[in-house]
Design an enzyme around this catalytic site. Structure first.
Site, PDB file in Angstrom:
ATOM      1  N   CYS A  49      93.970  83.231  59.404  1.00 36.06           N
ATOM      2  CA  CYS A  49      93.554  82.757  58.078  1.00 36.06           C
ATOM      3  C   CYS A  49      92.119  83.121  57.733  1.00 36.06           C
ATOM      4  O   CYS A  49      91.762  83.203  56.560  1.00 36.06           O
ATOM      5  CB  CYS A  49      93.749  81.246  57.970  1.00 36.06           C
ATOM      6  SG  CYS A  49      92.904  80.303  59.261  1.00 36.06           S
ATOM      7  N   GLY A  62      97.502  75.077  58.559  1.00 39.11           N
ATOM      8  CA  GLY A  62      98.622  75.821  57.992  1.00 39.11           C
ATOM      9  C   GLY A  62      98.343  76.196  56.558  1.00 39.11           C
ATOM     10  O   GLY A  62      97.188  76.327  56.139  1.00 39.11           O
ATOM     11  N   SER A  63      99.397  76.335  55.793  1.00 40.23           N
ATOM     12  CA  SER A  63      99.264  76.809  54.419  1.00 40.23           C
ATOM     13  C   SER A  63      98.648  75.747  53.519  1.00 40.23           C
ATOM     14  O   SER A  63      98.759  74.542  53.771  1.00 40.23           O
ATOM     15  CB  SER A  63     100.633  77.207  53.869  1.00 40.23           C
ATOM     16  OG  SER A  63     101.422  76.058  53.599  1.00 40.23           O
ATOM     17  N   THR A  64      98.016  76.208  52.447  1.00 41.12           N
ATOM     18  CA  THR A  64      97.421  75.284  51.487  1.00 41.12           C
ATOM     19  C   THR A  64      98.498  74.455  50.790  1.00 41.12           C
ATOM     20  O   THR A  64      98.292  73.267  50.522  1.00 41.12           O
ATOM     21  CB  THR A  64      96.573  76.062  50.475  1.00 41.12           C
ATOM     22  OG1 THR A  64      95.474  76.672  51.175  1.00 41.12           O
ATOM     23  CG2 THR A  64      96.031  75.163  49.381  1.00 41.12           C
ATOM     24  N   GLU A  87      92.943  72.216  57.835  1.00 38.50           N
ATOM     25  CA  GLU A  87      92.364  73.563  57.912  1.00 38.50           C
ATOM     26  C   GLU A  87      93.416  74.490  57.336  1.00 38.50           C
ATOM     27  O   GLU A  87      94.476  74.695  57.929  1.00 38.50           O
ATOM     28  CB  GLU A  87      92.019  73.920  59.357  1.00 38.50           C
ATOM     29  CG  GLU A  87      91.019  75.060  59.476  1.00 38.50           C
ATOM     30  CD  GLU A  87      91.681  76.417  59.409  1.00 38.50           C
ATOM     31  OE1 GLU A  87      91.265  77.237  58.560  1.00 38.50           O
ATOM     32  OE2 GLU A  87      92.631  76.667  60.170  1.00 38.50           O
ATOM     33  N   ALA A 109     101.391  73.398  52.038  1.00 37.14           N
ATOM     34  CA  ALA A 109     101.782  72.328  52.947  1.00 37.14           C
ATOM     35  C   ALA A 109     100.660  71.307  53.098  1.00 37.14           C
ATOM     36  O   ALA A 109     100.915  70.093  53.189  1.00 37.14           O
ATOM     37  CB  ALA A 109     102.161  72.907  54.306  1.00 37.14           C
ATOM     38  N   GLY A 110      99.413  71.776  53.112  1.00 40.54           N
ATOM     39  CA  GLY A 110      98.286  70.867  53.222  1.00 40.54           C
ATOM     40  C   GLY A 110      98.192  69.905  52.056  1.00 40.54           C
ATOM     41  O   GLY A 110      97.856  68.726  52.229  1.00 40.54           O
TER      42      GLY A 110
END
Length: 495
Positions: free
Chosen positions: A292, A236-238, A258, A240-241
């Site tokens: 992405c 998902g999004s950076t 990822e 959220a990561g």
């Protein structure tokens, strides 16, 4: 515009926990909308913390006391080969379902949303045949049997853009290595996970090995922090990561991330622009720009920029925007209103910062549906937001260079490092340039890397790798057992 076509109906009023379709603890529901019309066509339960507790307990029991991790690798592969056969028989249904959920154009949905995960599954099954689950290490100082054991209960948290492909990147290695799984699909695309659960059950995957809990952000974070979870695998999004990494770091929980990308395609001066630009139909605009790893920064010499822009404009004009059900449509809607608004805002910001739209640049003229105008910008500087931030829509930024070193510097001038490409007719030289680009994947003339090679990102594009041997490494713990040399020589079985 055509109305929603419902193609498959599952146990949408329940959750899949412990091998059964069970009622949720709460009454909250998640609306699933067809992005082409904005209409709700299904609802599923929004899992509560109590539902997550039940899912983790089922996965925990299946791992700690169930048969799955005790089976041999070969026995688990047998079950997953049956699952592959069932999955293959349902490719059309899966593709049609995901078109309804997230608007992927039907002309490419079978390849992008169904065949791609099938090929990923097959890739893992193939790599498993030679993966060193057990190997003998002999040194003058001792002899060891090195085994790779399943990491345990995996929380697999997946996005909405290519849900089945991302699920398969987590589910296949988890199950092959002997892990159990709590799968948390995105709220936009929960239904394909329900179909997946039915197929896994039919294939003979034991109760509790896979559990499905659609949930909102707060409950998802509860799953990430759950003490019964041994590993979190997130795509998902950076942003959220980073949050997930922080939560997992507190408990030293294993994590694979990822994340986002802003990948550059570098066009060297000898590139065949006709062939290269046509490849961008998939490399830059696949899934309506919602992938992405797409090449959204195009780096070209000042001398050849006019040729590239001319071809890009023709490419975009050849890609109809519209109803995902229409077989002529090549660019469908964004997944929801929020994503549409994000893309439209970036198009406006690009022009405010001085970039010029060669094609597009406005808002899409549709009465309903989450549509945007595919846009190609020139006069983009590396510091512009549209060159630095992930847009996740059909928007490309063309950046010009004067020297090859400058081209490589522009490609590397990004917080991300997920993917990239080099276009040239001199393959040896192109390989040397590819080796200077700081990304997890580089495609020479757009050549795919296949399903046996690892994927993942440098920098803010993630932690860890999926696919190949490295994909299995992410779901195992390594154990070394010291052996008397004579025992090792006479009795060891390497598989």
């Amino acid at each position: 515009m055509a109305e929603v076509l419902m193609v498959w109906t599952g146990q949408f009023d329940k959750l899949f926990l412990g091998g059964e379709w069970v009622a949720p603890n709460g009454d909250d529901r998640i609306d699933v909308r067809f992005p082409g019309t904005e209409e709700v066509f299904a609802t599923v339960p929004s899992a509560t913390r109590g539902d997550v507790d039940r899912a983790v307990a089922a996965a925990r029991a299946a791992f700690d006391t169930g048969p799955w991790p005790k089976l041999s690798v070969g026995e688990r592969l047998g079950v997953l080969h049956r699952f592959r056969e069932l999955y293959t028989a349902h490719l059309d249904t899966m593709a049609e379902l995901i078109t309804e959920e997230m608007g992927c154009p039907s002309r490419t949905a079978r390849a992008v949303q169904a065949q791609a995960p099938q090929l990923l599954l097959e890739g893992y099954l193939e790599v498993a045949e030679s993966y060193p689950f057990r190997d003998l290490r002999v040194a003058s100082t001792g002899t060891a049997l090195v085994t790779r054991e399943p990491v345990g209960v995996v929380a697999a948290i997946v996005p909405w853009n290519v849900p089945q492909s991302v699920i398969m990147q987590k589910l296949a290695p988890s199950l092959i290595t002997g892990c159990t799984v709590v799968l948390k699909p995105a709220p936009e695309t929960p239904l394909d996970s329900y179909l997946l659960a039915e197929l896994l059950q039919q294939a003979g995957v034991p109760d509790g090995v896979v559990n499905v809990v659609p949930a909102d952000r707060e409950v998802s974070e509860y799953l990430v922090a759950h003490r019964g979870v041994d590993k979190v695998s997130f795509t998902g999004s950076t942003a959220a990561g980073r949050r997930i990494a922080a939560v997992c770091g507190g408990d030293l929980r294993r994590v694979t991330l990822e994340l986002g990308g802003k990948s550059a395609a570098v066009f060297l001066d000898d590139a065949d622009l006709d062939t290269a630009v046509e490849s961008l139909r998939l490399l830059s605009f696949r899934n309506s720009g919602q992938v992405c790893s797409l090449k959204t920064r195009l780096v070209v010499s000042r001398r050849r920029e006019p040729e590239l822009l001319e071809r890009l404009a023709a490419l975009v004009e050849s890609m109809p925007v519209g109803d995902p059900h229409d077989p002529e449509t090549q660019i469908g809607p964004m997944v929801n209103a929020r994503q549409r608004d994000i893309v439209n805002n970036y198009i406006a910001v690009g022009q405010q910062q001085g970039a010029r739209a060669v094609v597009g640049g406005g808002t899409a003229d549709f009465d309903r549906g989450y549509f945007v105008q595919p846009t190609v910008f020139t006069d983009v500087r590396p510091e512009h937001r549209i060159a630095q931030e992930e847009i996740f829509g059909p928007v490309l930024a063309v950046l010009r260079y004067d020297t090859e070193d400058e081209a490589i510097a522009i490609a590397n001038d990004s917080p991300y490092g997920l993917s990239g490409a080099v276009f040239t007719t001199d393959l040896e030289h192109g390989l040397a340039v590819a080796g200077r680009i700081r990304t997890g994947t580089v495609e020479l003339n757009g050549s795919p890397i296949g399903t046996h090679a690892p994927v993942g990102g440098f920098k803010s594009s993630g932690i860890g790798r999926e696919q190949g041997y490295e994909g299995f490494d992410s779901y195992t713990e390594t154990r070394s057992i010291g052996l008397p040399p004579t025992f090792a020589d006479t009795t060891l079985e390497t598989r």
